[in-house]
Design an enzyme around this catalytic site. Structure first.
Site, PDB file in Angstrom:
ATOM      1  N   ASP A   8       1.104  -1.295  -0.070  1.00  0.00           N
ATOM      2  CA  ASP A   8       0.026   0.133   0.012  1.00  0.00           C
ATOM      3  C   ASP A   8       0.992   1.345  -0.013  1.00  0.00           C
ATOM      4  O   ASP A   8       2.134   1.097  -0.358  1.00  0.00           O
ATOM      5  CB  ASP A   8      -1.110   0.008   1.008  1.00  0.00           C
ATOM      6  CG  ASP A   8      -0.304   0.302   2.479  1.00  0.00           C
ATOM      7  OD1 ASP A   8       0.941   0.239   2.589  1.00  0.00           O
ATOM      8  OD2 ASP A   8      -0.952   0.402   3.688  1.00  0.00           O
ATOM      9  N   CYS A  40       3.235  -3.384   4.104  1.00  0.00           N
ATOM     10  CA  CYS A  40       2.383  -1.941   4.777  1.00  0.00           C
ATOM     11  C   CYS A  40       2.992  -1.602   5.821  1.00  0.00           C
ATOM     12  O   CYS A  40       4.168  -1.826   5.995  1.00  0.00           O
ATOM     13  CB  CYS A  40       0.785  -2.506   4.736  1.00  0.00           C
ATOM     14  SG  CYS A  40       0.615  -3.490   6.008  1.00  0.00           S
ATOM     15  N   THR A  87       2.350  -1.731   8.917  1.00  0.00           N
ATOM     16  CA  THR A  87       2.800  -2.604  10.155  1.00  0.00           C
ATOM     17  C   THR A  87       2.924  -4.146   9.779  1.00  0.00           C
ATOM     18  O   THR A  87       3.488  -5.059  10.468  1.00  0.00           O
ATOM     19  CB  THR A  87       1.670  -2.921  11.077  1.00  0.00           C
ATOM     20  OG1 THR A  87       0.613  -3.256  10.379  1.00  0.00           O
ATOM     21  CG2 THR A  87       1.292  -1.722  11.811  1.00  0.00           C
ATOM     22  N   HIS A 129       9.622 -23.646   9.385  1.00  0.00           N
ATOM     23  CA  HIS A 129       8.621 -24.440  10.378  1.00  0.00           C
ATOM     24  C   HIS A 129       7.117 -24.107   9.591  1.00  0.00           C
ATOM     25  O   HIS A 129       6.262 -24.912   9.755  1.00  0.00           O
ATOM     26  CB  HIS A 129       8.606 -23.615  11.666  1.00  0.00           C
ATOM     27  CG  HIS A 129       9.754 -24.131  12.405  1.00  0.00           C
ATOM     28  ND1 HIS A 129      10.064 -23.605  13.599  1.00  0.00           N
ATOM     29  CD2 HIS A 129      10.966 -24.588  12.055  1.00  0.00           C
ATOM     30  CE1 HIS A 129      11.050 -24.101  14.195  1.00  0.00           C
ATOM     31  NE2 HIS A 129      11.548 -24.732  13.301  1.00  0.00           N
ATOM     32  N   HIS A 148       6.992 -30.396  11.230  1.00  0.00           N
ATOM     33  CA  HIS A 148       6.329 -29.142  10.696  1.00  0.00           C
ATOM     34  C   HIS A 148       5.423 -29.398   9.780  1.00  0.00           C
ATOM     35  O   HIS A 148       4.384 -28.660   9.398  1.00  0.00           O
ATOM     36  CB  HIS A 148       7.440 -28.324  10.368  1.00  0.00           C
ATOM     37  CG  HIS A 148       8.307 -28.005  11.226  1.00  0.00           C
ATOM     38  ND1 HIS A 148       7.992 -27.227  12.506  1.00  0.00           N
ATOM     39  CD2 HIS A 148       9.685 -28.270  11.407  1.00  0.00           C
ATOM     40  CE1 HIS A 148       9.103 -27.159  13.323  1.00  0.00           C
ATOM     41  NE2 HIS A 148      10.167 -27.830  12.629  1.00  0.00           N
TER      42      HIS A 148
HETATM   43  C1  RB5 Z   1      -1.793   2.914   6.421  1.00  0.00           C
HETATM   44  O1  RB5 Z   1      -1.742   3.998   7.551  1.00  0.00           O
HETATM   45  C2  RB5 Z   1      -1.761   1.623   7.653  1.00  0.00           C
HETATM   46  O2  RB5 Z   1      -3.056   1.553   8.162  1.00  0.00           O
HETATM   47  C3  RB5 Z   1      -1.335   0.318   6.827  1.00  0.00           C
HETATM   48  O3  RB5 Z   1      -0.233   0.368   5.809  1.00  0.00           O
HETATM   49  C4  RB5 Z   1      -1.434  -0.895   7.502  1.00  0.00           C
HETATM   50  O4  RB5 Z   1      -0.118  -0.622   8.486  1.00  0.00           O
HETATM   51  C5  RB5 Z   1      -2.367  -1.686   7.982  1.00  0.00           C
HETATM   52  O5  RB5 Z   1      -2.393  -2.860   8.730  1.00  0.00           O
END
Ligand code: RB5
Length: 144
Positions: free
Chosen positions: A10, A67, A69, A100, A135
């Site tokens: 993203d 993304c 996180t 694993h 595994h």
């Molecule tokens: C975008 O701001 C953020 O929410 C997205 O990149 C991600 O971390 C969502 O899980």
């Protein structure tokens, strides 16, 4: 391994996607880019679902999703039955999701890993084999 790697992100992962794409190409991989193509705000499922569908169909063996996180793309990709997407923040975890969990999609948190570490994580994910054995039994139990 099929050397064409599917990659997607993203807006939060866009710059890392571009950097990792170039890095992988410099290492001899082909890369299929599922977007996004700018820093403009987008919804990560719009990129994670198409990549996961391509993994599910067998068009690509391995994928990388990025993304902020790593969790949004991981949760989305794991909605697809034959996708095993693992969140990785260092090379040890990248090694373990292959050994694993037989992960076929690597998910990275662009906001929480340095770019050099991201290259190392991608390398480890692409060059580590599944260990099988106990595994394999566990991975089989995952799939419903
Ligand atoms: C975008 O701001 C953020 O929410 C997205 O990149 C991600 O971390 C969502 O899980």
């Amino acid at each position: 391994m099929n050397t064409t790697i599917a990659i997607g992100a993203d807006h939060a992962g866009f710059h890392y996607k571009e950097a990792i794409k170039k890095y992988l190409q410099s290492q001899g991989y082909q890369v299929q880019d599922f977007g996004t193509q700018s820093e403009d705000s987008v919804d990560y499922p719009d990129f994670a679902h198409p990549l996961a569908e391509a993994i599910e169909k067998g068009t690509y063996e391995r994928g990388i999703l990025i993304c902020g996180t790593g969790n949004g793309v991981a949760i989305t990709a794991n909605k697809h039955p034959s996708v095993r997407a693992g969140l990785c923040w260092n090379k040890e975890v990248a090694q373990l999701i292959r050994q694993h969990n037989d992960a076929n999609v690597l998910c990275m948190p662009a906001r929480f890993v340095a770019q050099e570490e991201a290259y190392l994580i991608a390398d480890t994910f692409l060059n580590t084999d599944f260990e099988g054995g106990r595994h394999a039994r566990r991975v089989n139990k995952m799939m419903c």
